[in-house]
Design an enzyme around this catalytic site. Structure first.
Site, short mmCIF file in Angstrom:
data_model
loop_
_atom_site.label_atom_id
_atom_site.label_comp_id
_atom_site.label_asym_id
_atom_site.label_seq_id
_atom_site.Cartn_x
_atom_site.Cartn_y
_atom_site.Cartn_z
N GLU A 20 0.84 -1.21 0.00
CA GLU A 20 0.00 0.00 0.00
C GLU A 20 0.87 1.26 0.00
OE1 GLU A 20 -2.97 1.17 -0.10
OE2 GLU A 20 -4.43 -0.38 0.40
N ASN A 150 -10.27 5.48 2.33
CA ASN A 150 -9.38 5.16 1.22
C ASN A 150 -9.43 6.24 0.14
OD1 ASN A 150 -7.76 2.80 1.18
ND2 ASN A 150 -9.58 1.49 1.08
N ASP A 202 -9.98 1.64 -4.14
CA ASP A 202 -8.97 1.65 -3.07
C ASP A 202 -8.12 2.91 -3.27
OD1 ASP A 202 -7.28 0.98 -1.00
OD2 ASP A 202 -6.98 -1.09 -1.60
C1 BGC Z 1 -7.34 -1.84 3.25
C2 BGC Z 1 -7.61 -3.29 3.09
C3 BGC Z 1 -8.90 -3.47 2.33
C4 BGC Z 1 -8.80 -2.75 1.03
C5 BGC Z 1 -10.05 -2.79 0.20
C6 BGC Z 1 -7.28 -1.23 1.90
O1 BGC Z 1 -7.02 0.14 2.02
O2 BGC Z 1 -6.16 -1.62 3.95
O3 BGC Z 1 -7.65 -3.91 4.34
O4 BGC Z 1 -9.15 -4.84 2.12
O5 BGC Z 1 -8.49 -1.41 1.23
O6 BGC Z 1 -11.13 -2.18 0.81
CA CA Z 2 -5.90 1.59 0.62
#
Ligand code: BGC
Ligand code: CA
Length: 296
Positions: A20, A150, A202
């Site tokens: 990430e 996110n 995301d």
């Molecule tokens: C989170 C994950 C999640 C994904 C999709 C990410 O930012 O850290 O845990 O599965 O987003 O929602």
């Molecule tokens: Ca993320």
């Protein structure tokens, strides 16, 4: 004009559980990113064969550039990290949700164009997550009742803040005042249903033309939207869970893509052996240079 769809390549073969928060430093010519679940920060300087790694005791949601090197959102609190020496210093910014009810960890975040750090939390079941900004020494909530914060990004003129609560499958747009850091009410800007797109939005990054590049977790692709939220292009990736993108390289035209292996069974891992690697894609429009944290 849409970008020519170049092929997605493997930048670094890795087995990240939840890669990430890729962030490119123009000053260091280095890509930084994290594996949230392993509490690991990666630093990969241009030209180096392998990245350096820094391990933390807790999960690490995201990071940002700073004068001290990096600001790291480790689950209990924000921490400074000098990625050269590995030295760390505490900040006074604790995660307000860490000590309550089992603790929500940090998730997606970034520095705004005025040098202020923003970070969200994650609470998929109860919707008790939030989006915070770091001001006057504390993390102050700007949005509440989220499940998975996110997709935080800013328009090139810093007048819009983009953000998603991933399970809603919608990205909201908030009017933004970079000087005060105040946001207006969120309006639906992108709705994956309306575009018949799979997965959830995301992490994201914005290019110099104001296009929003969104990693569709569970959707095996990156989607590119124009400043009006219209879908311009889709870029398939060779794994189901791309998590976030960042523009890097000397010309800011290499789109780095982090990916995840978490929650994939053996069959899925066999089908997508590149899950967990760092991927890249050459694009024709450069990204915005990532700012550094200067306010706190
Ligand atoms: C989170 C994950 C999640 C994904 C999709 C990410 O930012 O850290 O845990 O599965 O987003 O929602
Ligand atoms: Ca993320």
């Amino acid at each position: 004009m849409t970008a020519r769809a170049n092929a997605v390549e493997v930048a670094l073969p890795l087995d990240m559980d939840l890669g990430e928060s890729p962030v490119w430093s123009v000053a260091d010519q280095t890509l930084y990113w994290v594996d949230i679940n392993r509490g690991r920060v990666f630093a990969w300087a241009s030209g180096d064969a392998a990245p350096n790694e820094h391990d933390f005791a807790h999960s690490v949601g995201c990071l940002a550039l700073s004068e001290q090197g990096l600001l790291v959102a480790e689950a209990p609190a924000l921490v400074w990290l000098d990625p050269r020496s590995g030295e760390r210093w505490p900040t006074n910014a604790v995660n307000p949700e860490w000590e309550v009810d089992g603790g929500n960890r940090f998730n997606d975040g970034r520095c705004d164009p005025a040098g202020r750090f923003w970070v969200g939390t994650l609470n998929p079941e109860d919707g008790g997550a939030s989006l915070y900004s770091w001001r006057e020494g504390h993390l102050v909530a700007a949005k509440r009742e989220l499940r998975i914060a996110n997709g935080l990004a800013f328009s090139p003129d810093a007048r819009w803040l983009y953000h998603t609560d991933s399970p809603s499958r919608r990205v909201l747009r908030h009017a933004f005042d970079p000087e005060s850091g105040e946001l207006g009410e969120g309006k639906v800007w992108i709705d994956l249903d309306a575009h018949d797109l799979p997965g959830v939005p995301d992490g994201a990054a914005v290019d110099k033309e104001g296009h929003y590049w969104s990693a569709l977790y569970g959707g095996a692709r990156i989607a590119r939207f124009d400043p009006d939220g219209q879908l311009l292009a889709e870029y398939p990736v060779p794994c189901s869970n791309p998590t976030m993108v960042a523009f890097g390289g000397v010309d800011l035209k290499t789109l780095f893509i982090t990916t995840a292996r978490q929650e994939m069974d053996q069959a899925a891992l066999q089908r997508y052996p590149l899950a967990g690697s760092l991927l890249s894609l050459r694009v024709s429009t450069p990204g915005l240079e990532e700012p550094s944290v200067t306010r706190r």
